[in-house]
Design a protein around this motif. Structure first.
Motif, short mmCIF file in Angstrom:
data_model
loop_
_atom_site.label_atom_id
_atom_site.label_comp_id
_atom_site.label_asym_id
_atom_site.label_seq_id
_atom_site.Cartn_x
_atom_site.Cartn_y
_atom_site.Cartn_z
N LYS A 1 -6.90 2.50 15.57
CA LYS A 1 -7.33 1.33 14.81
C LYS A 1 -6.15 0.64 14.14
O LYS A 1 -6.00 -0.59 14.21
CB LYS A 1 -8.40 1.73 13.79
CG LYS A 1 -9.70 2.09 14.50
CD LYS A 1 -10.73 2.66 13.58
CE LYS A 1 -12.01 2.94 14.38
NZ LYS A 1 -12.77 4.06 13.83
N LYS A 2 -5.31 1.41 13.48
CA LYS A 2 -4.23 0.83 12.68
C LYS A 2 -3.18 0.10 13.54
O LYS A 2 -2.66 -0.93 13.14
CB LYS A 2 -3.54 1.94 11.86
CG LYS A 2 -2.42 1.45 10.97
CD LYS A 2 -1.76 2.57 10.19
CE LYS A 2 -0.81 3.37 11.05
NZ LYS A 2 0.08 4.26 10.26
N THR A 3 -2.86 0.64 14.68
CA THR A 3 -1.76 0.07 15.48
C THR A 3 -2.19 -0.39 16.87
O THR A 3 -1.87 -1.50 17.29
CB THR A 3 -0.64 1.12 15.63
OG1 THR A 3 -0.23 1.54 14.34
CG2 THR A 3 0.56 0.55 16.37
N GLY B 1 16.16 2.34 8.85
CA GLY B 1 16.00 1.23 7.91
C GLY B 1 14.94 1.54 6.86
O GLY B 1 14.44 0.67 6.17
N LYS B 2 14.53 2.80 6.78
CA LYS B 2 13.61 3.27 5.72
C LYS B 2 13.86 4.76 5.54
O LYS B 2 14.45 5.40 6.43
CB LYS B 2 12.16 2.98 6.11
CG LYS B 2 11.70 3.60 7.41
CD LYS B 2 10.28 3.18 7.77
CE LYS B 2 9.89 3.78 9.11
NZ LYS B 2 8.64 3.35 9.65
N PRO B 3 13.46 5.35 4.41
CA PRO B 3 13.78 6.76 4.19
C PRO B 3 13.20 7.66 5.29
O PRO B 3 12.09 7.42 5.76
CB PRO B 3 13.11 7.07 2.84
CG PRO B 3 12.76 5.78 2.24
CD PRO B 3 12.67 4.76 3.32
N ILE C 1 0.84 -1.21 0.00
CA ILE C 1 0.00 0.00 0.00
C ILE C 1 0.87 1.26 0.00
O ILE C 1 0.59 2.22 -0.71
CB ILE C 1 -0.95 -0.02 1.23
CG1 ILE C 1 -1.96 -1.16 1.07
CG2 ILE C 1 -1.67 1.31 1.41
CD1 ILE C 1 -2.74 -1.51 2.32
N ASP C 2 1.95 1.24 0.78
CA ASP C 2 2.84 2.41 0.89
C ASP C 2 3.95 2.43 -0.17
O ASP C 2 4.79 3.33 -0.14
CB ASP C 2 3.52 2.42 2.28
CG ASP C 2 2.53 2.78 3.39
OD1 ASP C 2 1.44 3.27 3.07
OD2 ASP C 2 2.87 2.56 4.57
N ASP C 3 3.96 1.44 -1.06
CA ASP C 3 5.06 1.33 -2.05
C ASP C 3 6.42 1.38 -1.37
O ASP C 3 7.35 2.04 -1.86
CB ASP C 3 5.00 2.50 -3.06
CG ASP C 3 3.87 2.32 -4.05
OD1 ASP C 3 3.65 1.17 -4.49
OD2 ASP C 3 3.20 3.33 -4.37
#
Ligand code: FPP
Ligand code: MG
Length: 298
Positions: A151-153, A203-205, A70-72
């Motif tokens: 909800k998400k986390t 570990g991600k931008p 979803i987040d590419d």
């Protein structure tokens, strides 16, 4: 005891007797295993607790496989994401395999536990949908942000703590609230680290959330304190690849409005509220989890 959880997760996938699933599963990085740690701390290391922890971690891993599509996202935990290496179709199907296996294993646990975890996964999906919707335009609504991160986390962390307490015959309601506040604090810290940490540590931008259209808590606090011209300037950066100068402007405004510190304070407040719920349990280990979650670098 965490090793037993890892072993059981592998066993679940081995039992599918599909070498491709097992091979791909081996390429999914493990992560912090926060949910498993929480379950084992609350319900000690009974067989049921280890099973619950393995199921929740399978479901969580599945949700991240889908989230990266979803987040590419090109990376996850410092290594190439499954979607970037094997493509979106493989990442989605591996996610489906992991979470449906988690669900079939869940049927062997008590019904109240199965209900709590499965309902949380529905909330997780609603939360992810909200996240996508909120980031389609510039969100300036704090309540909408909190509802989405709950909800998400927080929902799965809440259900993990609640279910572990059910298994251990402890006060599930109090543990649920502990888990909810812990989960909210965790996501807020995650959102802060996206701004304060370097790509190497994360570990991600870095500053990736805003580029994806996510106005997380520090952006919301900052935005509210900007004058009209500055608000317009921030809005003009929305979902854009930022130049060094533009990133610096955002960081300068974050500092001027004290938005990062205010967000940290809010996460700490949630941490204290979580601690309040379990103070009678006298569990330094559960207190340690809160501290580790809030004072962390990635
Ligand atoms: C990470 O958010 C995403 C989540 C915590 C939840 C994702 C949930 C789904 C995709 C619902 C589907 C559920 C299943 C079981 C298949 P983030 O993008 O803010 O964090 P990140 O920076 O770690 O990517
Ligand atoms: Mg993501």
């Amino acid at each position: 005891m965490l090793e037993k959880v890892e072993e059981l997760m592998v066993k679940h996938i081995e039992s599918l007797k599909d070498s491709k699933s097992l091979e791909l599963f081996g390429k999914v990085p493990s992560g912090k295993r926060l949910r498993a740690k929480l379950i084992l701390k609350i319900a000690s290391s009974s067989d049921e607790a280890i099973k619950l922890a393995s199921i929740v971690e399978l479901i969580h891993a599945a949700s991240l496989l889908h989230d990266d599509v979803i987040d590419d996202a090109l990376t996850r935990r410092g290594v190439a994401s499954i979607n970037s290496t094997f493509g979106n179709k493989t990442a989605i199907m591996l996610g489906d395999i992991l979470y449906s296996k988690g669900f079939s294993e869940l049927t062997s646990l008590p019904q109240d536990v199965a209900y709590s975890i499965s309902s949380a996964v529905t909330q997780l999906s609603i939360g992810e949908l909200l996240d996508v919707e909120l980031s389609s335009t510039f969100n300036e609504d704090l309540d909408a942000y909190f509802d989405m991160i709950y909800k998400k986390t927080a929902s799965l962390i809440e259900a993990s703590a609640f279910s572990a307490a059910l298994l251990a015959k402890k006060d599930a309601k109090r543990y649920g609230i502990y888990g909810k506040n812990l989960g909210l604090a965790f996501q807020i810290i995650d959102d802060i680290l996206d701004i304060t940490q370097s790509q190497e540590v994360l570990g991600k931008p870095a500053l990736n959330d805003f580029k994806e259209g996510k106005t997380t808590l520090p952006y919301l606090y900052m935005y509210n304190d900007l004058n009209d011209k500055e608000k317009e300037q921030l809005r003009s950066y929305f979902k854009k690849e930022l130049s060094e100068e533009e990133s610096m402007w955002i960081k300068k405004k974050m500092a001027q409005t004290n938005a990062i510190n205010r967000s940290i304070e809010y996460a700490k407040k949630l941490g204290f509220e979580a601690l309040e719920m379990i103070k009678e349990e006298n569990s330094p280990e559960l207190e340690k989890i809160i501290k580790e979650m809030i004072v962390r670098e990635f």
